[in-house]
Design an enzyme around this catalytic site. Structure first.
Site, mmCIF file in Angstrom:
data_model
loop_
_atom_site.group_PDB
_atom_site.id
_atom_site.type_symbol
_atom_site.label_atom_id
_atom_site.label_comp_id
_atom_site.label_asym_id
_atom_site.label_seq_id
_atom_site.Cartn_x
_atom_site.Cartn_y
_atom_site.Cartn_z
ATOM 1 N N HIS A 282 4.974 -19.928 35.256
ATOM 2 C CA HIS A 282 5.469 -19.284 36.294
ATOM 3 C C HIS A 282 6.734 -17.837 35.625
ATOM 4 O O HIS A 282 7.167 -18.504 34.127
ATOM 5 C CB HIS A 282 6.189 -19.623 37.385
ATOM 6 N N GLU B 216 9.720 -17.531 35.795
ATOM 7 C CA GLU B 216 11.414 -17.571 35.603
ATOM 8 C C GLU B 216 11.078 -18.679 34.449
ATOM 9 O O GLU B 216 11.922 -18.870 33.739
ATOM 10 C CB GLU B 216 11.492 -18.656 37.480
ATOM 11 N N CYS C 26 9.571 -19.758 43.747
ATOM 12 C CA CYS C 26 8.716 -20.235 44.923
ATOM 13 C C CYS C 26 9.435 -22.425 44.475
ATOM 14 O O CYS C 26 10.310 -21.999 44.156
ATOM 15 C CB CYS C 26 7.075 -20.994 43.781
ATOM 16 N N ARG D 252 -10.583 -3.332 38.051
ATOM 17 C CA ARG D 252 -12.307 -4.650 38.608
ATOM 18 C C ARG D 252 -11.707 -5.591 38.085
ATOM 19 O O ARG D 252 -12.135 -6.956 38.547
ATOM 20 C CB ARG D 252 -13.506 -4.384 37.539
ATOM 21 N N LEU E 267 -21.629 -3.325 37.048
ATOM 22 C CA LEU E 267 -20.547 -2.774 38.025
ATOM 23 C C LEU E 267 -19.654 -4.415 37.080
ATOM 24 O O LEU E 267 -19.351 -5.621 37.568
ATOM 25 C CB LEU E 267 -21.120 -3.685 39.196
ATOM 26 N N ARG F 87 -16.010 -4.026 31.251
ATOM 27 C CA ARG F 87 -15.889 -3.578 30.625
ATOM 28 C C ARG F 87 -14.989 -3.220 29.721
ATOM 29 O O ARG F 87 -13.741 -3.010 30.416
ATOM 30 C CB ARG F 87 -17.438 -2.769 29.924
ATOM 31 N N GLU G 58 -16.848 0.134 45.615
ATOM 32 C CA GLU G 58 -16.946 1.485 44.679
ATOM 33 C C GLU G 58 -18.176 2.559 45.110
ATOM 34 O O GLU G 58 -18.656 3.234 43.796
ATOM 35 C CB GLU G 58 -17.498 0.781 43.015
ATOM 36 N N LEU H 232 -20.796 3.691 52.418
ATOM 37 C CA LEU H 232 -20.331 2.342 53.102
ATOM 38 C C LEU H 232 -18.271 3.115 52.915
ATOM 39 O O LEU H 232 -18.024 2.559 54.296
ATOM 40 C CB LEU H 232 -20.240 2.432 51.451
#
Length: 372
Positions: free
Chosen positions: A57, A59, A82, A191, A211, A214, A303, A308
């Site tokens: 993590h 820290e 945490c 993405r 989709l 890249r 996307e 939609l």
């Protein structure tokens, strides 16, 4: 906790911790982005961020960089340290062992198991100041992580590229290049931090997208492609099916879809999920998200297309908007980004999560739904 005691330098170091944290995008999900800066006698002696899921993590990275200079220092952490041992030791305990005398943190940890780090630090004699920021900052920096603490369906964000007159294409069904290369690169980066990318079948037919991620380094996990195809008519030669064996494609279709249509898609590598429909025959988006969650998809970037996106917004199923605005207009014949004005969607429901960013000639605006 005396926030008034914080100096300009304190705020600057904490802000740097937040910016460091963002470097972990795409590599640590579903864990949160976290950055840490350790300062002693006004000088940064160690910093770091959570680089990889399962790795040290922020820290721990910063403490290893600071070594003995952490003794008596101040640690600035973007998220409350945490307090549990999982894949790595509890960060609150590590800060105590490192001899840090003061901790300033940005946002409280939302998880029951992970929270409580500030209490452990105070009980260990450390001066703790935090949370410095409102919880909205935590939701902005780690949206899916915070959302998952109170919901069992995936976090949903919508990405739209549009002209200055809020159009996404020059005409219905016509593929129109809106934004430039720099904005496209940023979309690929975005993405990489999501578990799935969602589009409607109409977008597949008009744009034939892959989709995939890249143009940027790939994320920690393969981003799954999710297609809403009520009648299971996805073309077998669609570009996104070419690598369905290695980059999963999940097709959501109607429950009354014929077995032959389902078998046709399965034969070309798609995973088909029949779901309930609304009264008008469209797929029940709530049911789609429920199934997506059941197959392990904790975050989704939608996307397109505009219909939609509009339905997700109207049903309050989307929590974020990534709006890429290009310096162009498409006129009255263009396809609106928000059909029917967005229906009951009111822009008062959303607030800017970050200042606008330029990506080449295009402007990115990020809006988050306000917490209820």
């Amino acid at each position: 906790m005396d926030l008034d005691s914080l100096t300009r330098e304190d705020h600057a170091h904490l802000d740097w911790a937040r910016k460091l944290a963002r470097r972990g995008w795409g590599r640590v999900h579903p864990n949160p982005l976290v950055g840490c800066v350790i300062v002693r006698d006004g000088r940064v002696v160690g910093d770091g961020y959570h680089r990889e899921f399962g790795g040290p993590h922020a820290e721990i990275v910063a403490l290893e960089a600071a070594r003995s200079q952490a003794e008596g220092a101040t640690a600035y952490v973007s998220l409350e340290p945490c307090n549990h041992e999982g894949k790595t030791p509890a960060c609150s305990e590590a800060l105590l062992r490192g001899g840090v005398r003061r901790v300033v943190y940005g946002v409280s940890e939302p998880g029951e198991a992970e929270g409580g780090g500030s209490k452990t630090l105070r009980e260990g004699g450390v001066s703790v100041i935090g949370p410095v920021w409102d919880s909205a900052v935590g939701r902005a920096e780690n949206p899916a992580f915070f959302y998952s603490r109170g919901h069992d369906t995936p976090y949903v964000a919508i990405k739209l590229s549009m002209s200055m007159d809020a159009k996404i294409a020059a005409a219905p069904g016509q593929h129109t290049r809106i934004t430039g290369l720099e904005a496209e690169r940023e979309v690929h980066r975005l993405r990489s931090g999501f578990a799935g990318v969602l589009v409607g079948a109409g977008t597949v037919r008009s744009d034939n997208p892959r989709l995939t991620v890249r143009m940027v380094p790939p994320g920690r996990t393969t981003v799954r492609r999710l297609i809403l195809d009520p009648r299971a008519e996805l073309p077998a030669d669609a570009a996104l099916l070419e690598d369905a064996g290695t980059v999963p494609v999940h097709v959501f279709t109607r429950q009354d879809t014929s077995e032959s249509a389902i078998e046709r898609l399965e034969a070309v590598g798609a995973h088909v999920h029949p779901v309930a429909t609304e009264s008008e025959g469209t797929l029940d988006l709530g049911a789609v998200l429920q199934v997506a969650g059941e197959i392990g998809i904790e975050s989704i970037l939608c996307e397109g297309g505009a219909r939609l996106a509009g339905n997700l917004l109207r049903q309050r199923l989307a929590q974020r908007l990534y709006l890429f605005v290009a310096p162009m207009t498409l006129g009255a014949k263009g396809v609106p980004a928000f059909p029917d004005g967005g229906g009951p969607l009111t822009w008062q429901d959303f607030s800017p999560a970050f200042p606008p960013e330029l990506h080449g000639r295009d402007t990115l605006m990020v809006l988050d739904r306000d917490a209820n």
